[in-house]
Design a protein around this motif. Sequence first.
Motif, PDB file in Angstrom:
ATOM      1  N   ILE A  48      -8.062 -17.327  -1.956  1.00 31.67           N
ATOM      2  CA  ILE A  48      -7.417 -17.462  -0.672  1.00 31.67           C
ATOM      3  C   ILE A  48      -7.052 -16.115   0.113  1.00 31.67           C
ATOM      4  CG2 ILE A  48      -5.637 -18.518   0.932  1.00 31.67           C
ATOM      5  CD1 ILE A  48      -5.620 -20.749  -1.175  1.00 31.67           C
ATOM      6  N   TYR A  92       7.792 -24.350  -8.532  1.00 34.42           N
ATOM      7  CA  TYR A  92       6.865 -23.962  -7.464  1.00 34.42           C
ATOM      8  C   TYR A  92       7.470 -24.743  -6.337  1.00 34.42           C
ATOM      9  CZ  TYR A  92       2.333 -23.564  -5.000  1.00 34.42           C
ATOM     10  OH  TYR A  92       1.360 -23.257  -4.254  1.00 34.42           O
ATOM     11  N   THR A 105      -9.006 -24.912  -6.429  1.00 35.42           N
ATOM     12  CA  THR A 105      -9.291 -23.647  -6.629  1.00 35.42           C
ATOM     13  C   THR A 105      -8.991 -23.372  -8.189  1.00 35.42           C
ATOM     14  OG1 THR A 105      -6.936 -23.227  -6.114  1.00 35.42           O
ATOM     15  CG2 THR A 105      -8.588 -22.752  -4.230  1.00 35.42           C
TER      16      THR A 105
END
Length: 280
Positions: free
Chosen positions: A23, A176, A211
């Motif tokens: 990204i 996270y 990704t």
Amino acid sequence: MELPFRIDLEGEVAVVTGGSGIIGGMFCRALALCGAKVAVLGREAEHGLPVKKDIEEAGGEAITVSADVLSRESLEQAKQEILNQWGKINILVNCAGGAVKSAEVPQDQFADAKEDMLNFFTTDMGNIKKELDLNLYGTMLPTQVFGEAMVGQENANIINISSMGAYGPLTRIPGYSGAKAAVSNFTEWAANYFAKSGIRVNALAPGFFQTTQNHALHFNPDGTPTERSRKIIESTPMGKYGEPEDLIGALLFLASPKGSSFVTGVVLPVDGGFHCYLGV
Ligand SMILES: NC(=O)c1ccc[n+]([C@@H]2O[C@H](COP(=O)([O-])OP(=O)(O)OC[C@H]3O[C@@H](n4cnc5c(N)ncnc54)[C@H](O)[C@@H]3O)[C@@H](O)[C@H]2O)c1
């Protein structure tokens, strides 16, 4: 790369942390296509060389700088290199971050944990701390170091990267999710703090993109989607993963000197509607 639209960033200088990532690299290319000079920042400067090469081949200007977003010393050195090269910094994209594999709790609920399985009680808190450090501290520290050079610059703006985990905890990745919730919170805090000093602070909250970082959670070794992947598609009103390129328009909007000059403290979801759908 094709831009969804072009904004004019001629004469502006952008720093993108995690600039050699999927990204981050895409953001570097997009900002350069709009005329910004771009510092591709990563722990190993040479990992940013393919991004720099793409930018230069498209007629833009870029340098690679090496810094760890958790090391003030290396960030200060990177800032000096950029200021020596271009004399100013006015855009900072805090893109370094991500989930730490070893901090993952490998089941949705404790009731599903088999006896010999790692579970929340046996998760190493040191790994959770790494995740908090990388995503939260790794956003705050570059903001502290580069932000100081941005005060008083025209179109000074900071763009952080949050996540869907900030809206509510995602299963398996409590560290996270908590870290990105804190990134959203810090974005709002900093928006107020810098509002009269000319720095806008906003964030993007990407939904689900395929990704490398999250590949193992979403796909089995044979390439078939995991159960988690099926749930993601079901919980996304648009019924699909996003393409990383879907983030570019939102980035350019937030970076724009004209389009978003009165926008600060916003966390903009780019998620096919995931954040606003509870499943019924
Ligand atoms: N991929 C997704 O679906 C998704 C979804 C939501 C949010 N995000 C966020 O987007 C951002 C970019 O993710 P990506 O998918 O491009 O991942 P990526 O792994 O391709 O990029 C992350 C980059 O950060 C760099 N980095 C890691 N630790 C660093 C450190 N200490 N100092 C400097 N650089 C460091 C890595 O080397 C890498 O270049 C991350 O903040 C991630 O949490 C990604």
